[in-house]
Write a protein that holds these residues in place. Structure first.
Motif, PDB file in Angstrom:
ATOM      1  N   VAL B  35      43.016  30.768  39.850  1.00 36.64           N
ATOM      2  CA  VAL B  35      42.938  31.972  40.670  1.00 36.64           C
ATOM      3  C   VAL B  35      42.062  33.027  39.991  1.00 36.64           C
ATOM      4  O   VAL B  35      41.877  33.008  38.774  1.00 36.64           O
ATOM      5  N   HIS B 161      41.390  29.921  35.572  1.00 36.11           N
ATOM      6  CA  HIS B 161      41.770  31.266  36.009  1.00 36.11           C
ATOM      7  C   HIS B 161      40.803  32.281  35.403  1.00 36.11           C
ATOM      8  O   HIS B 161      40.357  32.117  34.276  1.00 36.11           O
ATOM      9  N   ILE B 174      36.427  41.969  45.573  1.00 35.37           N
ATOM     10  CA  ILE B 174      37.805  42.103  46.075  1.00 35.37           C
ATOM     11  C   ILE B 174      38.050  41.089  47.193  1.00 35.37           C
ATOM     12  O   ILE B 174      39.093  40.445  47.251  1.00 35.37           O
ATOM     13  N   ASP B 175      37.063  40.930  48.072  1.00 35.08           N
ATOM     14  CA  ASP B 175      37.200  39.953  49.154  1.00 35.08           C
ATOM     15  C   ASP B 175      37.388  38.543  48.603  1.00 35.08           C
ATOM     16  O   ASP B 175      38.201  37.775  49.111  1.00 35.08           O
ATOM     17  N   TYR B 176      36.633  38.201  47.564  1.00 40.60           N
ATOM     18  CA  TYR B 176      36.666  36.840  47.032  1.00 40.60           C
ATOM     19  C   TYR B 176      37.937  36.565  46.218  1.00 40.60           C
ATOM     20  O   TYR B 176      38.459  35.447  46.215  1.00 40.60           O
ATOM     21  N   ALA B 177      38.450  37.573  45.538  1.00 41.46           N
ATOM     22  CA  ALA B 177      39.553  37.376  44.588  1.00 41.46           C
ATOM     23  C   ALA B 177      40.838  36.936  45.282  1.00 41.46           C
ATOM     24  O   ALA B 177      41.030  37.170  46.476  1.00 41.46           O
ATOM     25  N   ASP B 178      41.718  36.281  44.523  1.00 44.46           N
ATOM     26  CA  ASP B 178      43.008  35.841  45.058  1.00 44.46           C
ATOM     27  C   ASP B 178      44.073  36.920  44.920  1.00 44.46           C
ATOM     28  O   ASP B 178      44.913  37.083  45.799  1.00 44.46           O
ATOM     29  N   THR B 179      44.056  37.615  43.788  1.00 40.77           N
ATOM     30  CA  THR B 179      45.076  38.634  43.507  1.00 40.77           C
ATOM     31  C   THR B 179      44.360  39.896  43.041  1.00 40.77           C
ATOM     32  O   THR B 179      43.560  39.843  42.108  1.00 40.77           O
ATOM     33  N   VAL B 180      44.630  40.997  43.723  1.00 35.50           N
ATOM     34  CA  VAL B 180      43.973  42.265  43.385  1.00 35.50           C
ATOM     35  C   VAL B 180      45.044  43.348  43.245  1.00 35.50           C
ATOM     36  O   VAL B 180      45.888  43.506  44.132  1.00 35.50           O
ATOM     37  N   THR B 181      45.006  44.060  42.139  1.00 31.67           N
ATOM     38  CA  THR B 181      45.909  45.190  41.944  1.00 31.67           C
ATOM     39  C   THR B 181      45.090  46.456  41.728  1.00 31.67           C
ATOM     40  O   THR B 181      44.140  46.461  40.943  1.00 31.67           O
TER      41      THR B 181
END
Lengths: 202, 202
Positions: B35, B161, B174-181
């Motif tokens: 991820v 990862h 951000i669109d591509y990522a799996d988890t964004v904080t």
């Protein structure tokens, strides 16, 4: 002047102004004392950042205390890793997630026992950093009283740093803390059907 | 039934319902793959959580690659700590903060050199976790192209990862990522005149 040279010069001037601002801020931040850091919110990274601070402290040769509230039933990568270091005193609460036990009296007793260990760390000037992982959950569920936590934080050694993690930090704790971050979920792999992964969540 | 017993029973029933929800979610999250995690926002904890993931991965015996963009000039606690481990390949970009150098051409060259090291890690299936610390800053300043980063992420080993930190993550990432904080600043000790502390910021 070429356009590229102009662009470089604008960059230099902007960065010089930014440096002046940063240097002035650093010069005005003169107080040295232990700080209380709270990581809250619904996103990933609250506990993970707490453990990052443990690594940072170990890099400076500091002694660290860790108490994991709530998450006691699973052995995570952090626990396996940080238990290797004699500088780390690591305590995991005896029970698992509260929806695994489904037993309020047992959860309360376990949380109070973990809080007693935390209290000892918060009175020990030899411990430079204390991580109280998921304490906010225990506070929210009423297993530990926020007034007890605030009293222990106020009475702790002046140079000691404390990190408290978990969703739903109570307002009184946020008011008292020096640094508070709300870790907001933008998205999580789990929502897309991706299993919790070793090295990421586990 | 006493009121206390009723309260315990309500707790048990609520937790049983929560366990059913959690168990169902875990059962439905069946995909296993590497991820991409992005930690962005203006608050504390972005890099720190990245280094917490490094510790977690080391706890599972994984090999880890770290590239620090931008922050190259200061030796932090993390660097001192994680350089101890042969499982960690640690690369720090040669220059400091961009407002220290005030030299766009030199910063760009340093960022491109760091990105070349990162690219090698992103092609290496022996590295289970890659931390690209403060890459978002290099993207924002245009030192590294977001399209190059996305291409490298898409082509990386399937189980690898990646954690990318820094303010101002570009939308495409951000669109591509799996988890964004989004790590949101509620308050910071610095604002109250407290100096950056070893084990906390350093």
């Amino acid at each position: 002047m070429t356009s590229e040279a102009e662009r470089d010069e604008r960059h230099r001037a902007r960065m010089a102004r930014q440096k002046a601002v940063v240097d002035a801020k650093i010069a005005s931040a003169a107080v040295e004392r232990g700080v209380v850091v709270v990581n809250t919110g619904n996103g990933k990274g609250k506990s993970t950042a707490g453990f990052g601070m443990v690594a940072r402290a170990l890099g400076h040769g500091m002694r660290v205390g860790v108490v994991q509230f709530i998450k006691g039933s699973s052995t995570t990568g952090e626990e396996a890793f940080f238990r290797r270091f004699p500088e780390v005193e690591y305590h995991v609460m005896g029970e698992g997630f509260t929806w695994e036990t489904q037993d309020r009296a047992r959860d309360t007793a376990a949380a109070q026992a973990a809080w007693a260990v935390a209290g000892g760390m918060l009175r020990n000037p030899g411990i430079a950093l204390v991580l109280l992982d998921e304490l906010n959950i225990a506070l929210k569920l009423g297993y530990v009283a926020v007034d007890d936590v605030l009293a222990a934080l106020r009475a702790r050694p002046a140079a000691q740093h404390v990190v408290i993690t978990g969703r739903g930090a109570p307002d009184a704790l946020i008011d008292y803390a020096d640094t508070v971050t709300d870790m907001h979920l933008v998205k999580h792999a789990f929502q897309a059907g991706i299993r919790a992964q070793q090295g990421v969540e586990l």
